[in-house]
Write an enzyme that holds these catalytic residues in place. Structure first.
Site, short mmCIF file in Angstrom:
data_model
loop_
_atom_site.label_atom_id
_atom_site.label_comp_id
_atom_site.label_asym_id
_atom_site.label_seq_id
_atom_site.Cartn_x
_atom_site.Cartn_y
_atom_site.Cartn_z
N ARG A 57 0.80 -1.22 0.00
CA ARG A 57 0.00 0.00 0.00
C ARG A 57 0.84 1.28 0.00
NH1 ARG A 57 -2.70 -3.95 1.63
NH2 ARG A 57 -0.77 -4.41 2.69
N THR A 58 1.83 1.36 0.88
CA THR A 58 2.58 2.61 1.01
C THR A 58 3.30 2.92 -0.30
OG1 THR A 58 2.85 2.10 3.35
CG2 THR A 58 4.23 3.85 2.47
N LYS A 86 26.65 -3.89 -2.20
CA LYS A 86 28.11 -3.73 -2.34
C LYS A 86 28.70 -3.01 -1.14
CE LYS A 86 27.70 -3.10 -7.36
NZ LYS A 86 27.87 -2.10 -8.44
N ARG A 107 11.62 3.94 3.07
CA ARG A 107 11.24 2.94 4.09
C ARG A 107 12.48 2.10 4.36
NH1 ARG A 107 6.09 -1.01 4.28
NH2 ARG A 107 5.23 0.94 5.04
N HIS A 135 5.64 6.03 11.48
CA HIS A 135 5.07 5.90 10.13
C HIS A 135 4.07 7.05 9.95
CE1 HIS A 135 3.76 4.25 6.44
NE2 HIS A 135 3.53 2.99 6.79
C1 NCD Z 1 2.28 -1.21 8.05
C2 NCD Z 1 3.79 -0.97 8.13
O1 NCD Z 1 4.51 -1.21 7.18
O2 NCD Z 1 4.18 -0.49 9.18
N1 NCD Z 1 1.77 -1.30 6.78
C3 NCD Z 1 1.51 -0.18 6.05
O3 NCD Z 1 2.35 0.65 5.82
N2 NCD Z 1 0.25 -0.03 5.60
C4 NCD Z 1 1.80 -2.24 8.99
C5 NCD Z 1 2.41 -3.61 9.00
O4 NCD Z 1 3.33 -3.94 8.25
O5 NCD Z 1 1.93 -4.41 9.80
#
Ligand code: NCD
Length: 308
Positions: A57-58, A86, A107, A135
């Protein structure tokens, strides 16, 4: 209010007024997010998406958001294909990303990585999850969803459920909800409680979170049940994960005494916390929540890009 060039590392970097402004801009983005209107606000701009951890999703909603604004994206979803293998440092990779783009989304499994990246980048850095840390963009879309589903956030009874120790979505959301005068209940197994550091901050903000390990008793009074996945990948010892896997699985019977207006949210992915039979009930809001990632991230990109 000027967001141009601002890093988005922690939700705590934003005031309540700023959050409300982002949510109101997000509302105006909904038609373009659905493809019903054409926007060219970010035409000619490039978004770099650096995902060192899995994401559906993100990653996709950041890309959809940039494309819906008429901009372009580049990036990776698996660091195995990059010079990280590397031995290149995050600082050097960030220097490249900022040279090739206008905004950088990161991320990374390490807590604090987004703050570090922001220090090395002249372009704005948006934290899309730093390990078990924060997040913030998920929190903005969670707040947008609560407002959209219930009409307001203020004063609502909100239960955060599941892995509150390692769950970064729960950490960020708790900080934000404290600003909105909500009544917070934290439901988790004993070993996965909300970190003391987060609780102390909430108490400084005037919140008085209730701690519970009994989900069923919390449901009747709740306006929102925010369920999270047990973060298997963050457990130092797999045996500890086995002990708590499957805690707090919602079922039809458990929600029979819920308010009609109660909404179940989940940042997703779900593993077995919410069985599919809940999807068809009036309570499920998690798929609408996932869509809301697009207008909210459009608003954020346009604000940070200085075009709204
Ligand atoms: C979450 C995350 O990556 O922190 N997912 C997200 O971004 N929608 C939650 C998770 O991974 O459980």
């Amino acid at each position: 209010m000027n967001f141009k060039g601002k890093d988005v590392v922690s939700i705590r970097d934003f005031s309540k007024k700023e959050i409300e402004h982002i949510l109101s801009v997000a509302k105006t983005m909904v038609p373009a997010a659905k493809g019903q209107e054409i926007s060219e606000l970010m035409k000619g701009k490039i978004l770099a998406t650096l995902f060192y951890e899995p994401s559906t999703r993100t990653n996709l909603s950041f890309k959809a958001a940039m494309l819906r604004l008429g901009g372009s994206t580049l990036g990776f979803t698996d660091a195995k294909g990059t010079s990280a293998t590397k031995g290149e440092t995050l600082a050097d990779t960030i220097r490249m990303a900022e040279a090739y783009s206008d905004i950088v989304v990161l991320r990374h499994p390490q807590e604090g990585s987004a703050r570090l990246a922001a220090q090395f980048s002249k372009q704005p850095v948006i934290n899309a999850g730093d390990g078990a840390g924060q997040h913030p963009t998920q929190t903005l879309l969670d707040l947008f969803t609560i407002q959209d589903e219930l009409g307001s956030i203020e004063g609502k009874n909100i239960a955060l459920v599941g892995d509150l120790r390692y769950g970064r979505t729960a950490h960020s959301l708790a900080h934000a909800l404290a600003m909105f005068d909500t009544k917070l209940t934290f439901v988790s197994p004993r070993t996965l409680k909300m970190p003391g550091e987060v609780i102390r901050h909430l108490e400084d903000e005037g919140a008085e979170p209730v701690i519970s390990d009994d989900l069923e008793s919390v449901i009747p009074d709740s306006d929102i049940i925010y369920v999270t996945r047990i973060q298997k990948e963050r457990f130092p010892d797999p045996a500890e994960y086995i002990k708590v896997a499957g805690s707090y699985r919602l079922d039809q019977d458990m929600i029979k005494n819920a308010k009609q207006t109660m909404r179940i949210m989940h940042p997703l992915p779900r593993v077995n916390e919410i069985p599919p039979e809940i999807d068809a009930t009036v309570h499920s809001a998690y798929f609408r929540q996932a869509f809301n990632g697009v207008p909210v991230r459009m608003a954020l990109l346009a604000l940070v890009g200085g075009v709204v």
